[in-house]
Design an enzyme around this catalytic site. Structure first.
Site, mmCIF file in Angstrom:
data_model
loop_
_atom_site.group_PDB
_atom_site.id
_atom_site.type_symbol
_atom_site.label_atom_id
_atom_site.label_comp_id
_atom_site.label_asym_id
_atom_site.label_seq_id
_atom_site.Cartn_x
_atom_site.Cartn_y
_atom_site.Cartn_z
ATOM 1 C CD GLU A 48 -2.797 -1.074 2.486
ATOM 2 O OE1 GLU A 48 -3.651 -2.074 2.387
ATOM 3 O OE2 GLU A 48 -2.689 -0.374 3.437
ATOM 4 C CB CYS A 66 -2.732 -6.058 -6.624
ATOM 5 S SG CYS A 66 -4.077 -4.872 -6.605
ATOM 6 C CD GLU A 119 -3.985 -10.633 -7.143
ATOM 7 O OE1 GLU A 119 -5.329 -10.953 -6.613
ATOM 8 O OE2 GLU A 119 -3.570 -9.508 -6.525
#
Length: 129
Positions: free
Chosen positions: A45, A54, A56
């Site tokens: 973040e 993210c 992924e």
């Protein structure tokens, strides 16, 4: 150890390293790539929302940086009461480096709870024409 268990273990390890001080929602992702190696990433973040990364995306970037080009399987883990699925942007990212039959495993602390193909999660994805 089978591939699904290895993916699960790596995704948990990645989630433990996630940087999520604002949401306190750690996510880990692990990939088995076409070179038969495993790659993983976590969410990162940033106070300048939505500049975060993210899990992924991190796993895919690691795969590409190491020379692999295609996802055979990917597992996404979150320590959550509700099973999570990749966001729309990550579904497209996964599709970019997959075949329609690439397996996407969704896991919680008990293990893999659902498995889909990327085509099931993202029908009619953007693709080359």
């Amino acid at each position: 150890m089978n591939n699904k268990q290895k993916l699960f273990d790596l995704a948990i390890k990645a989630a433990k390293n996630a940087y999520s001080p604002y949401s306190n929602f750690a996510v880990g992702a692990a990939i088995l790539a076409d070179d038969n190696n495993f790659y993983f990433g976590c969410n990162v973040e940033n106070i300048s929302y939505p500049v975060g990364t993210c899990a992924e995306s991190g796993a895919i970037a690691s795969m590409i940086a190491n020379g692999a080009k295609q996802i055979k399987e990917i597992l996404i883990f979150a320590n959550s009461k509700t099973l999570i699925v990749p966001c729309g942007a990550c579904r497209q990212r996964i599709a970019e480096f997959s075949t329609p039959q690439t397996l996407v495993h969704l896991a919680d602390t008990e293990g893999v709870q659902k498995t889909y193909t990327i085509d099931e999660l993202l029908p009619l994805s953007f693709s080359e024409f």
